[in-house]
Design an enzyme around this catalytic site. Structure first.
Site, PDB file in Angstrom:
ATOM      1  N   SER A  82      29.601  35.940 -11.041  1.00  0.00           N
ATOM      2  CA  SER A  82      30.115  34.594 -10.899  1.00  0.00           C
ATOM      3  C   SER A  82      31.372  34.623 -10.088  1.00  0.00           C
ATOM      4  O   SER A  82      31.981  35.633  -9.886  1.00  0.00           O
ATOM      5  CB  SER A  82      30.438  34.022 -12.273  1.00  0.00           C
ATOM      6  OG  SER A  82      31.155  32.844 -12.161  1.00  0.00           O
ATOM      7  N   LYS A 130      29.624  25.519 -11.730  1.00  0.00           N
ATOM      8  CA  LYS A 130      29.615  26.741 -12.530  1.00  0.00           C
ATOM      9  C   LYS A 130      28.273  27.455 -12.353  1.00  0.00           C
ATOM     10  O   LYS A 130      27.288  26.870 -11.926  1.00  0.00           O
ATOM     11  CB  LYS A 130      29.830  26.407 -14.017  1.00  0.00           C
ATOM     12  CG  LYS A 130      31.193  25.775 -14.317  1.00  0.00           C
ATOM     13  CD  LYS A 130      32.313  26.785 -14.153  1.00  0.00           C
ATOM     14  CE  LYS A 130      33.658  26.170 -14.506  1.00  0.00           C
ATOM     15  NZ  LYS A 130      34.164  25.254 -13.488  1.00  0.00           N
ATOM     16  N   ASP A 131      28.274  28.733 -12.730  1.00  0.00           N
ATOM     17  CA  ASP A 131      27.105  29.586 -12.550  1.00  0.00           C
ATOM     18  C   ASP A 131      25.856  29.020 -13.203  1.00  0.00           C
ATOM     19  O   ASP A 131      25.922  28.318 -14.204  1.00  0.00           O
ATOM     20  CB  ASP A 131      27.356  30.962 -13.173  1.00  0.00           C
ATOM     21  CG  ASP A 131      28.499  31.678 -12.506  1.00  0.00           C
ATOM     22  OD1 ASP A 131      29.638  31.254 -12.727  1.00  0.00           O
ATOM     23  OD2 ASP A 131      28.251  32.644 -11.777  1.00  0.00           O
ATOM     24  N   LYS A 132      24.707  29.397 -12.637  1.00  0.00           N
ATOM     25  CA  LYS A 132      23.439  29.042 -13.262  1.00  0.00           C
ATOM     26  C   LYS A 132      23.126  30.008 -14.391  1.00  0.00           C
ATOM     27  O   LYS A 132      22.968  29.595 -15.538  1.00  0.00           O
ATOM     28  CB  LYS A 132      22.310  29.058 -12.229  1.00  0.00           C
ATOM     29  CG  LYS A 132      20.948  28.781 -12.863  1.00  0.00           C
ATOM     30  CD  LYS A 132      19.833  28.752 -11.843  1.00  0.00           C
ATOM     31  CE  LYS A 132      18.497  28.474 -12.527  1.00  0.00           C
ATOM     32  NZ  LYS A 132      17.381  28.399 -11.576  1.00  0.00           N
TER      33      LYS A 132
END
Length: 677
Positions: free
Chosen positions: A30, A261-263
Site C-alpha cells: 500500500s 485506500k487499498d483494495k
C-alpha cells in the site's frame, strides 16, 4: 553509504482464493494516501489497465522490474530476509490519520441518540421561528403563496419584483424556504429588471435562464454534511463509494473523501456526504457486504482530496525466514534511519509498458502513440483479450474491439468511444473521454519515474548526507505546495485546495549552512515549470533526463493546461512514526493475526502466537505521511523484490507456470541465489 539493489523483476500475480481474508498475492503493498492517483496508494481502481509492447503488433514478454523505474538503492547494509506480503488481505490494515493528526477508527456503528435529537430539534425550529420575516411579503403575495404551497402546480410560477435591498431579498428567499415547504425560489433578470421566481419544488425551469435543482430538505443551523467513518474489506474506495451511491440512490458526487485506500486490505477512512441523515447512512450496515459505516457527526464543510496527515499501517508478513536477530536489526535500522521515499512499483502499472511511457508521449503531444500504447496487445492476458487487441491492431476497427472488450476495461473503452465519436485518428480529442484523474495517472507516472531516477543517482554519487546546492526544508511540506492545475478530483469532483498566496520556498544549502541540515531535510522536486531545482549537479540531471525523452523544463508549461506540470517537492528520506513489531508462530495460514476495527467492535479475541506453530510471521505497525509507499519501507527491511511477480513465487499455494512473468522470476531467483553464494 547506500546499498544498491539488483533491479529485480516485477509483474502481477494471477491466483486468488475465496473467502474472507483469503486469496493469493495480488498487490505488492500500500501507499499512504496519494491524492494524485485515483485508487492509488496501491489502490488502483478496477480496469485501470495500461501497457503495450515495443514492436508493433508483437507480444512483449518482459515484465517490469524495479530497476526499470529507477528503484535501485537501499539505505542500510543490514541483511534482509524473505517473507510473503499480503498472503491474505486481512494481513494489511490501513487507518487514515486526519488533518489534525487523529487516527480514524470505526468504533461505533450506531447513531448517537443526541445527534438524532439535535437534528429533530433543528427541524422543529424551522416552522416556529418566524422572527424577522414579518413584513417581507405583502398580504396579497402571502395569500398567493399560501394557495400555491397548498396546491403546488408544476406549470405555475409566481414572479415577484426583487427588492433593491440585499437583506430584504435574502429574507424573501428565507421565507419561501422555511415557511413554504413545497416551493422554492430563484432570481433572474428580464429586460434588465431583477425578479424572484417562485416554483413548485423540483419544477424549476430554464425560462429564467437558470436551472433549479431540487435540494434535499435540511434544517437551518445543522451542518450540511454528514461525516462518517467508512470501513471496507477487499475493495477500493471508488468501488465502495459506487456501492453506497447505488444503495442510497444518490449521485456518487455527493460523497467526498481525502484519498483512496487499498483494495486488498481492511481500511478505515473519513467520508463526507451532502445532506444525508446519519440514520439513513446507518441502515446500510444491515444490507451491504464488506462495508460498515459509523462514527457519524454533522459538519459544515466537505472533505477535500489531500486533507489528511497520513496513514497508520498494520502489516503481517508471513513465511518469514529470518532469525530474530536479523529481523530486529533490520527494523531498528528502519526506525533510526528510515527508508528511501521512492514511488513504489504500483505507481507504474504492472504490464510491459509502464504508465510513465504513456505519460511521456502525452507530454510530448504524441496522442496517437500514447493511445496505441494503451490499446496494443500485451503479455499475460487471457487469450480472448489478446486476440481482441491483436484484431484491433491489425484492422483498427474500434467498434469491433469495443463490442468485444469487457466493461471493466474502462480506459480502453473510453478511448475507443472517443475514436468512434471524433474519428479514428483524432486521438487528442479521444483522450478527453478518459476520466481526467486517469489521464493524469500517466502524466504523474512520468514525474515519478524521473524523481526515482534522480534519487538513485543522488544517493550513489553523494551518499546519505546533504551537499552544497541541495534543497532543504524542515517544516511541513504542505507549506511548499504549488497551485497545481492537474490536482485530480475524487468521486466528489473536488480538487485539493492547494492555493497558497504566501507560498514558501525551500532553502538552498551553502557552505555556511551545511552543518545545520541532515539527509532527512533534503528535498527533490518532481519535475515541473514552477519549482526550484538543486543548485548542483543534481539539478542538471533533470535537464538531461528530460532531454533524453525530447522534453524540457520550460516545455512542461504546456499550452494545454490539462497536461501542464507545475511540479512539487518530495522528501528524499522518510522516517516511519511509532514503529512497532511482534513475532508470531502459526501452523494454519488462514489464522488471522490482526484485529480490524470491526473485530474490535465485535469483541473478537486478540490473536496470539501458537507455541506449537511451525511457521513464523512478523506483524509491523507504522505511520507514514501521505504519498509515502509502505512497500518501500518493507523493501528496506526485506532486501527482496516487492513486485507481485516475485512474491507469488514465495507462496507455496501457487503452482509454477510457463508465463513470461514466471520465466523472468525464475531468472531473478537464480541471480539472487548466485549473489548469495
Amino acid at each position: 553509504m547506500t546499498r544498491r539493489g539488483k533491479g529485480r523483476f516485477g509483474g502481477r500475480g494471477h491466483w486468488r482464493g475465496r473467502g474472507r481474508g483469503r486469496g493469493g498475492y495480488g498487490r505488492t503493498s500500500s501507499e499512504s494516501v496519494d491524492p494524485e492517483v485515483p485508487g492509488s496508494q496501491g489502490a488502483e481502481t478496477e480496469g485501470t489497465e495500461e501497457g503495450g509492447q515495443e514492436e508493433q503488433g508483437e507480444m512483449e514478454g518482459t515484465v517490469l522490474k524495479e530497476g526499470d523505474v529507477g528503484i535501485t538503492e537501499y539505505i542500510s547494509s543490514t541483511p534482509g530476509f524473505r517473507a510473503i506480503i499480503k498472503l491474505r488481505y486481512s494481513d494489511f490494515i490501513v487507518n487514515e490519520i486526519d488533518e489534525e493528526g487523529k487516527l480514524v477508527k470505526l468504533t461505533n456503528l450506531d447513531v448517537d441518540p443526541t445527534l438524532i435529537q439535535a437534528m429533530e430539534e433543528k427541524e422543529g425550529e424551522e416552522g416556529e421561528d418566524d422572527s424577522g420575516l414579518e413584513g417581507v411579503l405583502s398580504p396579497e403575495q402571502k395569500e398567493m403563496l399560501d394557495d400555491f404551497n397548498a396546491n403546488p402546480d408544476g406549470n405555475r410560477t409566481i414572479d415577484i419584483c426583487s427588492p433593491d435591498d440585499k437583506d430584504t431579498r435574502t429574507k424573501l428567499h428565507k421565507v419561501v424556504k422555511e415557511l413554504y415547504k413545497n416551493l422554492e425560489s430563484d432570481s433572474f433578470f428580464e429586460n434588465e429588471t431583477k425578479f424572484i421566481r417562485i416554483t413548485a419544488k423540483g419544477k424549476g425551469n430554464r425560462a429564467a435562464g437558470h436551472f433549479n435543482r431540487q435540494r434535499p430538505e435540511w434544517p437551518t443551523g445543522c451542518g450540511n454534511y454528514c461525516r462518517f467513518v467508512l470501513y471496507k474489506e477487499n475493495m477500493d474506495t471508488i468501488e465502495a463509494i459506487y456501492k453506497l451511491s447505488k444503495f442510497f440512490h444518490i449521485n456518487k458526487n455527493m460523497f467526498q473523501f481525502a484519498g483512496t485506500k487499498d483494495k486488498r486490505a481492511f481500511t478505515s477512512q473519513d467520508v463526507t456526504v451532502y445532506r444525508v441523515k446519519a440514520e439513513r447512512l446507518a441502515s446500510a450496515n444491515r444490507h451491504l457486504y464488506q462495508i460498515r459505516l459509523g462514527n457519524f457527526r454533522y459538519v459544515d464543510r466537505p472533505l477535500k482530496l489531500g486533507q489528511l496527515s497520513g496513514n497508520r499501517f498494520t502489516i503481517v508478513l508471513r513465511e518469514v525466514t529470518g532469525s530474530e536477530e536479523v529481523i530486529n536489526t533490520a527494523l531498528e535500522s528502519l526506525k533510526t534511519h528510515g527508508f528511501i521515499n521512492y514511488f513504489g512499483m504500483q505507481r507504474f502499472g504492472t504490464t510491459s509498458i509502464p504508465t510513465y511511457t504513456v505519460g511521456k508521449e502525452l507530454l510530448r503531444g504524441n496522442f496517437k502513440e500514447a493511445g496505441e500504447l494503451i490499446l496494443q496487445p500485451r503479455a499475460g492476458e487471457k487469450e480472448y483479450l489478446t486476440q481482441c487487441r491483436k484484431s484491433w491492431w491489425k484492422d483498427k476497427n474500434c467498434m469491433q474491439m469495443l463490442s468485444a472488450l469487457p466493461r471493466k476495461y474502462n480506459i480502453e473503452r473510453a478511448l475507443l468511444e472517443g475514436l468512434i465519436k471524433y474519428g479514428e485518428n483524432n486521438y487528442a480529442n479521444a483522450f478527453q473521454m478518459i476520466h481526467r484523474n486517469t489521464r493524469m495517472l500517466y502524466i504523474h507516472g512520468y514525474q515519478s519515474y524521473i524523481w526515482n531516477c534522480v534519487v538513485s543517482r543522488r544517493l550513489k554519487e553523494f551518499g546519505l548526507k546533504p551537499v552544497v546546492g541541495d534543497l532543504v526544508y524542515k517544516g511541513d511540506l504542505k507549506d511548499l505546495a504549488t497551485k497545481d492545475e492537474n490536482q485530480p478530483s475524487g468521486a466528489n469532483g473536488n480538487t485539493e485546495d492547494s492555493s497558497n498566496s504566501s507560498r514558501l520556498t525551500p532553502a538552498v544549502v551553502t557552505e555556511e549552512t551545511l552543518s545545520q541540515y541532515t539527509i532527512q531535510d533534503v528535498l527533490l522536486p518532481l519535475p515541473g515549470f514552477d519549482v526550484l531545482y538543486p543548485e548542483n549537479k543534481v539539478g542538471m540531471w533533470y535537464t538531461e533526463l528530460l532531454a533524453a525523452d525530447g522534453l524540457t523544463v520550460e516545455g512542461l508549461k504546456n499550452p494545454n493546461k490539462q497536461y501542464a506540470l507545475t511540479g512539487r517537492y518530495r522528501r528524499l528520506i522518510v522516517l516511519p512514526n511509532d514503529l512497532k513489531w511482534q513475532l508470531y508462530m502459526y501452523s494454519d495460514y488462514t489464522k488471522q493475526l490482526t484485529q480490524s476495527d470491526l473485530d474490535l467492535i465485535q469483541e473478537k479475541p486478540e490473536p496470539t502466537s501458537d507455541p506449537d506453530g511451525n511457521t513464523k510471521a512478523l506483524k509491523i505497525e507504522l505511520s507514514l505521511p501521505q504519498s509515502c509507499y509502505a512497500t518501500m519501507a518493507l523493501r528496506e527491511i526485506l532486501k527482496i523484490d516487492t513486485s507481485s511477480a516475485y512474491q507469488i513465487t514465495l507462496n507455496p499455494s501457487i503452482k509454477p507456470d510457463q508465463s513470461a512473468t514466471a520465466e523472468v522470476v525464475t531468472e531473478t531467483q537464480n541471480q539472487q541465489q548466485t549473489s548469495d553464494t
